[in-house]
Motif scaffolding. Sequence first.
Motif, mmCIF file in Angstrom:
data_model
loop_
_atom_site.group_PDB
_atom_site.id
_atom_site.type_symbol
_atom_site.label_atom_id
_atom_site.label_comp_id
_atom_site.label_asym_id
_atom_site.label_seq_id
_atom_site.Cartn_x
_atom_site.Cartn_y
_atom_site.Cartn_z
ATOM 1 N N LEU A 144 0.823 -1.199 0.000
ATOM 2 C CA LEU A 144 0.000 0.000 0.000
ATOM 3 C C LEU A 144 0.862 1.254 0.000
ATOM 4 O O LEU A 144 2.042 1.215 0.326
ATOM 5 C CB LEU A 144 -0.926 -0.011 1.219
ATOM 6 N N VAL A 160 -6.374 4.167 1.062
ATOM 7 C CA VAL A 160 -5.387 4.531 2.073
ATOM 8 C C VAL A 160 -5.380 6.057 2.223
ATOM 9 O O VAL A 160 -5.137 6.784 1.265
ATOM 10 C CB VAL A 160 -3.979 4.009 1.709
ATOM 11 N N PHE A 215 -0.270 7.383 5.388
ATOM 12 C CA PHE A 215 0.811 6.427 5.166
ATOM 13 C C PHE A 215 2.124 7.092 5.534
ATOM 14 O O PHE A 215 2.644 7.914 4.775
ATOM 15 C CB PHE A 215 0.836 5.971 3.698
ATOM 16 N N ILE A 266 -0.540 4.034 9.385
ATOM 17 C CA ILE A 266 -1.261 3.699 8.168
ATOM 18 C C ILE A 266 -2.747 3.690 8.509
ATOM 19 O O ILE A 266 -3.135 3.264 9.590
ATOM 20 C CB ILE A 266 -0.796 2.339 7.579
ATOM 21 N N TRP A 320 -6.910 3.545 6.520
ATOM 22 C CA TRP A 320 -7.720 3.447 5.323
ATOM 23 C C TRP A 320 -9.187 3.568 5.700
ATOM 24 O O TRP A 320 -9.565 3.436 6.854
ATOM 25 C CB TRP A 320 -7.465 2.150 4.564
#
Length: 171
Positions: A51, A90, A93, A99, A101
């Motif tokens: 990702l 996402v 990041f 992270i 989403w």
Amino acid sequence: MDTQHRRVVVERLIDAAPEPIFDILADPRRHHEIDGSGAVGRPDATAPERLHLGAKFTTRMRFIPTDLAPSTFLQISIAAVHLGKLTNTVLEFEEPHRIAWCNFGRHVWRYELHPDPVAPTRTLVRETFDYSTNLLPELIELVGFPDRNRESMQASLARIAALVTGAAAEA
């Protein structure tokens, strides 16, 4: 549960540096391995290997109820409407520390990794289910997702710990 801000947060200290934990979180092909709810299946063929900010990935969702809880039936209904697949985007990041989403419902799943200042080979992992941005946060509360997700999130962190340490996951 932080009802004022509509967030559920769980934490676990894991005996691993942030990088291998983040590697699992950044690989959507492994999300079914860490999902403590049993609702997330394998990703579809379009899922990226890793990702990045703005990446989209689609996973299969459970269609068969495992109990009679209202949250289960809402999840199954959503899976049916979306033909058993759920696409996520996402939003955050920051390798190897954060992270996050979200999907069409706009609630956010976030993982934050903080190395232990005393032992850098240990990491405090914080998972957050932030439904303050959800389209229907009252429905999320009505069907019991906050409490149910807390249990699933604890199981997810146990699975992550087991994967990175090679230990068996706790029941």
